[in-house]
Design a protein around this motif. Sequence first.
Motif, PDB file in Angstrom:
ATOM      1  N   LEU A 106       0.841  -1.191   0.000  1.00 38.61           N
ATOM      2  CA  LEU A 106       0.000   0.000   0.000  1.00 38.61           C
ATOM      3  C   LEU A 106       0.881   1.247   0.000  1.00 38.61           C
ATOM      4  N   ASP A 107       0.916   1.932  -1.135  1.00 36.13           N
ATOM      5  CA  ASP A 107       1.730   3.129  -1.303  1.00 36.13           C
ATOM      6  C   ASP A 107       0.865   4.358  -1.033  1.00 36.13           C
ATOM      7  N   GLU A 108       1.128   5.048   0.082  1.00 37.49           N
ATOM      8  CA  GLU A 108       0.342   6.204   0.503  1.00 37.49           C
ATOM      9  C   GLU A 108      -1.155   5.891   0.495  1.00 37.49           C
ATOM     10  N   PRO A 109      -1.592   4.891   1.268  1.00 39.72           N
ATOM     11  CA  PRO A 109      -2.998   4.450   1.187  1.00 39.72           C
ATOM     12  C   PRO A 109      -4.012   5.485   1.665  1.00 39.72           C
ATOM     13  N   MET A 110      -3.584   6.455   2.490  1.00 41.72           N
ATOM     14  CA  MET A 110      -4.539   7.445   3.011  1.00 41.72           C
ATOM     15  C   MET A 110      -4.616   8.706   2.150  1.00 41.72           C
ATOM     16  N   ASN A 111      -3.955   8.706   1.016  1.00 41.21           N
ATOM     17  CA  ASN A 111      -3.913   9.884   0.156  1.00 41.21           C
ATOM     18  C   ASN A 111      -5.321  10.334  -0.255  1.00 41.21           C
ATOM     19  N   GLY A 112      -5.671  11.582   0.038  1.00 41.11           N
ATOM     20  CA  GLY A 112      -6.958  12.132  -0.380  1.00 41.11           C
ATOM     21  C   GLY A 112      -8.127  11.805   0.530  1.00 41.11           C
ATOM     22  N   LEU A 113      -7.905  11.032   1.601  1.00 42.82           N
ATOM     23  CA  LEU A 113      -8.999  10.646   2.484  1.00 42.82           C
ATOM     24  C   LEU A 113      -9.226  11.688   3.579  1.00 42.82           C
ATOM     25  N   ASP A 114     -10.494  11.892   3.937  1.00 38.44           N
ATOM     26  CA  ASP A 114     -10.780  12.753   5.084  1.00 38.44           C
ATOM     27  C   ASP A 114     -10.555  11.953   6.367  1.00 38.44           C
ATOM     28  N   ASN A 115     -10.749  12.607   7.517  1.00 33.15           N
ATOM     29  CA  ASN A 115     -10.450  11.953   8.796  1.00 33.15           C
ATOM     30  C   ASN A 115     -11.264  10.675   8.988  1.00 33.15           C
ATOM     31  N   GLY A 116     -12.544  10.722   8.589  1.00 33.60           N
ATOM     32  CA  GLY A 116     -13.371   9.521   8.716  1.00 33.60           C
ATOM     33  C   GLY A 116     -12.868   8.397   7.844  1.00 33.60           C
ATOM     34  N   GLY A 117     -12.456   8.721   6.622  1.00 32.34           N
ATOM     35  CA  GLY A 117     -11.916   7.716   5.720  1.00 32.34           C
ATOM     36  C   GLY A 117     -10.626   7.113   6.237  1.00 32.34           C
ATOM     37  N   VAL A 118      -9.782   7.951   6.821  1.00 31.60           N
ATOM     38  CA  VAL A 118      -8.520   7.458   7.390  1.00 31.60           C
ATOM     39  C   VAL A 118      -8.796   6.431   8.476  1.00 31.60           C
ATOM     40  N   GLN A 119      -9.745   6.725   9.355  1.00 30.72           N
ATOM     41  CA  GLN A 119     -10.060   5.786  10.432  1.00 30.72           C
ATOM     42  C   GLN A 119     -10.593   4.458   9.878  1.00 30.72           C
ATOM     43  N   GLU A 120     -11.440   4.546   8.852  1.00 30.60           N
ATOM     44  CA  GLU A 120     -12.001   3.336   8.243  1.00 30.60           C
ATOM     45  C   GLU A 120     -10.909   2.472   7.623  1.00 30.60           C
ATOM     46  N   ILE A 121      -9.995   3.101   6.900  1.00 28.51           N
ATOM     47  CA  ILE A 121      -8.957   2.328   6.219  1.00 28.51           C
ATOM     48  C   ILE A 121      -7.953   1.782   7.218  1.00 28.51           C
ATOM     49  N   ARG A 122      -7.653   2.521   8.279  1.00 25.15           N
ATOM     50  CA  ARG A 122      -6.775   1.981   9.325  1.00 25.15           C
ATOM     51  C   ARG A 122      -7.372   0.708   9.928  1.00 25.15           C
ATOM     52  N   LYS A 123      -8.664   0.756  10.222  1.00 30.94           N
ATOM     53  CA  LYS A 123      -9.318  -0.419  10.802  1.00 30.94           C
ATOM     54  C   LYS A 123      -9.301  -1.596   9.830  1.00 30.94           C
ATOM     55  N   ILE A 133       1.995   5.560  10.404  1.00 33.74           N
ATOM     56  CA  ILE A 133       3.102   4.633  10.657  1.00 33.74           C
ATOM     57  C   ILE A 133       3.120   4.215  12.123  1.00 33.74           C
ATOM     58  N   ARG A 134       2.943   5.180  13.010  1.00 37.95           N
ATOM     59  CA  ARG A 134       2.998   4.898  14.453  1.00 37.95           C
ATOM     60  C   ARG A 134       1.863   3.981  14.893  1.00 37.95           C
ATOM     61  N   VAL A 135       0.665   4.231  14.350  1.00 38.91           N
ATOM     62  CA  VAL A 135      -0.514   3.465  14.761  1.00 38.91           C
ATOM     63  C   VAL A 135      -0.515   2.052  14.171  1.00 38.91           C
ATOM     64  N   LEU A 136      -0.045   1.905  12.930  1.00 37.30           N
ATOM     65  CA  LEU A 136      -0.250   0.662  12.200  1.00 37.30           C
ATOM     66  C   LEU A 136       0.928  -0.304  12.220  1.00 37.30           C
ATOM     67  N   CYS A 137       2.146   0.200  12.179  1.00 39.38           N
ATOM     68  CA  CYS A 137       3.287  -0.645  11.799  1.00 39.38           C
ATOM     69  C   CYS A 137       3.979  -1.320  12.989  1.00 39.38           C
TER      70      CYS A 137
END
Length: 218
Positions: A152-169, A191-195
Amino acid sequence: MIEINNLSKIIDKNIILDDINMKLDYGKIYGLVGRNGCGKTMLMRHILGFVYSTKGSIIIDGKVLGKDIDMPENVGAIIENPGFIPEYPGFKNLKILASIKGKIKNDEIREAMELTGLNPDDKKHVGKYSLGMKQRLGIAQAVMENLGILLLDEPMNGLDNGGVQEIRKLILKRKELGNLIVIASHNEEDIRVLCDEIFYFDKGKIINTKQNVHDKKV
């Protein structure tokens, strides 16, 4: 697992990757961190078999890339800006991609779209999607076939805060299911939350590695 041994890439005498060594296991998330042009995306392209190394090897699930296999069989990916047919809706785009391998049917495509916050019944053409919607669709195509490895190369690119939380989960759920996940990101919080382990790149080299103590905030 993915095993990368002494991997180097030289283009027109420019060193793009410089003696990269990594061992990546299933059930873990790995972060690639560094400036633009430091080699993160090029490394992902090598793992996908899009380009071949000047020297060194990549072994995926015991098979040598470029020798035993031309491209990995068990990898889903989103690299840079995902490309889709702009005149078709999201579902039809994913259905065309799914037809290449013929491994999944409509239900799995619908599920992947819903997991990334998209409506599979939306008839809007992808050409009219926002950047965030295109990113969600790109992630949906990466996960829809339930492959064991995700790049996943820059998977949160263009996402709003809600989208970021969804994709992290979604990413953390894939880890729970045993996926091997590699993320390249400029976002320190992602990086801190996921890796579980972080590789720091500079000028094509790994200059440092770090075992991560996770931030509990998702």
